[in-house]
Design an enzyme around this catalytic site. Structure first.
Site, mmCIF file in Angstrom:
data_model
loop_
_atom_site.group_PDB
_atom_site.id
_atom_site.type_symbol
_atom_site.label_atom_id
_atom_site.label_comp_id
_atom_site.label_asym_id
_atom_site.label_seq_id
_atom_site.Cartn_x
_atom_site.Cartn_y
_atom_site.Cartn_z
ATOM 1 N N ASN A 2 -2.671 5.335 7.895
ATOM 2 C CA ASN A 2 -2.800 5.805 6.514
ATOM 3 C C ASN A 2 -4.090 5.291 5.890
ATOM 4 O OD1 ASN A 2 0.438 6.110 4.957
ATOM 5 N ND2 ASN A 2 -0.034 6.345 7.109
ATOM 6 N N PHE A 61 0.830 -1.212 0.000
ATOM 7 C CA PHE A 61 0.000 0.000 0.000
ATOM 8 C C PHE A 61 0.867 1.266 0.000
ATOM 9 C CE2 PHE A 61 -2.382 2.741 3.278
ATOM 10 C CZ PHE A 61 -3.027 3.499 2.306
ATOM 11 N N THR A 119 5.913 2.958 12.770
ATOM 12 C CA THR A 119 4.515 3.258 13.082
ATOM 13 C C THR A 119 4.372 3.936 14.440
ATOM 14 O OG1 THR A 119 2.402 2.198 13.595
ATOM 15 C CG2 THR A 119 4.350 0.890 13.973
ATOM 16 N N ASP A 120 3.264 4.670 14.614
ATOM 17 C CA ASP A 120 3.011 5.286 15.926
ATOM 18 C C ASP A 120 2.604 4.243 16.983
ATOM 19 O OD1 ASP A 120 0.456 4.678 14.983
ATOM 20 O OD2 ASP A 120 -0.375 6.695 15.274
ATOM 21 N N GLU A 121 2.262 3.027 16.532
ATOM 22 C CA GLU A 121 1.781 2.025 17.492
ATOM 23 C C GLU A 121 2.862 1.600 18.487
ATOM 24 O OE1 GLU A 121 -0.639 -1.125 15.988
ATOM 25 O OE2 GLU A 121 -1.648 0.176 14.573
ATOM 26 N N LYS A 126 7.546 -4.115 15.453
ATOM 27 C CA LYS A 126 8.016 -2.851 14.874
ATOM 28 C C LYS A 126 8.913 -2.116 15.879
ATOM 29 C CE LYS A 126 7.106 -1.161 11.395
ATOM 30 N NZ LYS A 126 7.683 -1.283 10.021
ATOM 31 N N TYR A 135 -13.483 -13.399 11.023
ATOM 32 C CA TYR A 135 -14.739 -12.840 11.532
ATOM 33 C C TYR A 135 -15.750 -13.890 11.993
ATOM 34 C CZ TYR A 135 -12.897 -8.352 10.136
ATOM 35 O OH TYR A 135 -12.104 -7.245 10.040
ATOM 36 N N ASP A 163 12.767 -11.987 -0.647
ATOM 37 C CA ASP A 163 12.287 -11.982 0.732
ATOM 38 C C ASP A 163 13.381 -11.389 1.631
ATOM 39 O OD1 ASP A 163 11.447 -12.721 3.331
ATOM 40 O OD2 ASP A 163 10.288 -14.388 2.475
ATOM 41 N N ALA A 178 7.049 -5.162 5.460
ATOM 42 C CA ALA A 178 6.681 -5.620 6.802
ATOM 43 C C ALA A 178 5.386 -6.409 6.713
ATOM 44 C CB ALA A 178 6.472 -4.422 7.739
ATOM 45 N N TYR A 214 2.236 -7.101 16.569
ATOM 46 C CA TYR A 214 2.690 -6.252 15.460
ATOM 47 C C TYR A 214 3.533 -5.095 15.987
ATOM 48 C CZ TYR A 214 2.474 -2.329 12.157
ATOM 49 O OH TYR A 214 2.801 -1.251 11.368
ATOM 50 N N SER A 215 2.982 -4.334 16.954
ATOM 51 C CA SER A 215 3.727 -3.151 17.399
ATOM 52 C C SER A 215 4.996 -3.548 18.151
ATOM 53 C CB SER A 215 2.851 -2.209 18.228
ATOM 54 O OG SER A 215 2.237 -2.859 19.297
ATOM 55 N N GLY A 238 -6.688 -6.798 23.293
ATOM 56 C CA GLY A 238 -5.670 -5.786 23.611
ATOM 57 C C GLY A 238 -5.821 -4.500 22.803
#
Ligand code: NAD
Ligand code: DAU
Length: 351
Positions: free
Chosen positions: A186, A12, A131-133, A160, A347, A60, A84, A156-157, A289
């Site tokens: 984003n 993206f 990222t801000d996370e 990162k 889901y 990779d 990522a 994930y965070s 979380g």
């Protein structure tokens, strides 16, 4: 001509960065290294794929020898690292893949750059896009600044945050010329429809439920992807070695308010009666979380480097909706097969 490596350029944000650099800098040769995971899609770059200053490299970042061979062959002078695993829900289901790509993959790139640039680091740059996370979750007040302590709370965070620490450690220990940025959420064209906005657009088109986690009161700070790409350009060229820049939109929305605005835009664009899409809103079990609020203070990048967002949110959302409505083939391609399996599994237990 300068050879620049961009990782994750088929994804993206990466595809918008590759497009900007290929078009704006004819004296750079842009090498886009991407493994083409489910999130990577070369269709995102069909408009620039034949440009003389662009080359796609399939590979990779977990494969050190391959990366090393690319450095040797193409003598990269700069790296912009975006590759990522990027989706929080997937990290909750499979944390190890996030460690391997986001941590080990980043350390592989750092090692390759350190090895290849060891005799002359002048003019080189390793830019890590984060990222801000990594800063954790805010309460009702306050903003993340560059000195906010790290407090990652999802796999994930955490992955990162770990990669950010390695990048800074290589600067401190080996004097690798690095720069980092930490950006908020984003949105825009080409985002894979597992993330909130494109998922809702796709579901509205198909009259499917809009799954709102918990009460929909979590807050995100949204930035149009092309503005993020512009910020990456500015940080890559003007950022100071060893520094971090926060990037954000000053544009906070609760998820439920955002979805309501999106529903109104979609009803209008699809010629449906106002309120039709809102009827699809379905509250489901919360994300484990789930961070309450992210909000960026982007003063440093504004004052030091002169960057500011250019688009208002409503304008950006309309552009985004228009892009998805005009890209039915793209949407159909990415939502067939594996996407359907992922969606059903993700889901099925939420009610
Ligand atoms: P994305 O998931 O859309 O794209 C990731 C790209 O990386 C894909 O093209 C994928 O094929 C590639 N990739 C994944 N694993 C790879 C591997 N092992 N080797 C090579 N390529 C691999 O992600 P995105 O949303 O465009 O995010 C890009 C970067 O920006 C990430 O580092 C993410 O943490 C960061 N970021 C994202 C956001 C956001 O809101 N999306 C905000 C701030 C920061
Ligand atoms: O803040 C930057 C981060 O933003 C990036 O680092 C990540 O790569 C990116 O995925 C994004 O993370 P979020 O978890 O904030 O984005 P997501 O689109 O998954 O979710 C946005 C909000 O919407 C979040 O509060 C969870 C909620 N949500 C999400 C989905 C997919 C729902 O309510 N329903 C959903 O189906």
């Amino acid at each position: 001509m300068k050879n620049i490596l961009i990782t994750g350029g088929a994804g993206f944000i990466g595809s918008h960065v590759v497009r900007l650099f290929v078009n704006k800098y004819p004296d750079y040769h842009i090498f886009n290294l991407d493994a083409l995971t489910y999130a990577g899609n070369l269709e995102n770059l069909s408009d620039i794929e034949n440009k003389p200053n662009y080359t796609f490299l399939k590979g990779d970042i977990k494969d050190y020898e391959l990366i090393q061979s690319f450095f040797e062959k193409y003598a990269f002078e700069g790296v912009i690292h975006l590759a990522a695993e990027s989706h929080v829900d997937r990290s909750i289901a499979n944390p190890l893949e996030f460690v391997l790509t986001n941590v080990v993959g980043t350390v592989n790139l750092l090692n390759a750059a350190k090895w290849f640039w060891k005799d002359n680091m002048a003019g080189k740059r390793f830019y890590h896009v984060s990222t801000d996370e990594v800063y954790g979750s805010l309460g009702d007040e306050g903003f993340f600044v560059e000195s906010t302590s790290y407090d990652p709370r999802s796999p994930y965070s955490a992955s990162k945050a770990s990669s950010d620490h390695f990048v800074r450690a290589y600067h401190h220990t080996y004097k690798l010329p690095v720069v980092l940025s930490n950006c908020s959420n984003n949105y825009g064209p080409n985002q894979f429809p597992e993330k909130l906005i494109p998922l809702c657009i796709n579901n509205i088109i198909n009259n499917k439920p809009l799954p709102v986690y918990g009460k929909g009161e979590n807050i995100r700070d949204w930035l149009y992807v092309v503005d993020h790409a512009r910020a990456i350009d500015v940080v890559f060229h003007k950022g100071k070695n060893g520094e971090t820049y926060n990037i954000g939109g000053h544009n906070e929305w609760t998820n439920i308010d955002l979805i309501r605005v999106l529903c109104a835009i979609m009803d209008h664009k699809l010629g449906r009666e106002f309120g039709t899409s809102e009827n699809l809103i379905t509250y489901v079990t919360d994300r484990a979380g789930h961070d309450l609020r992210y909000a960026i203070d982007a003063t440093k990048i504004k004052e030091d480097l002169g960057w500011m967002p250019s688009l208002q949110f409503e304008e950006g959302l309309e552009k985004t909706v228009d892009w998805y409505l005009n890209s039915t083939a793209w949407l159909k391609n990415v939502t067939s097969g594996d996407y359907q399996k992922y969606y059903d599994k993700q889901y099925q237990n939420r009610n």
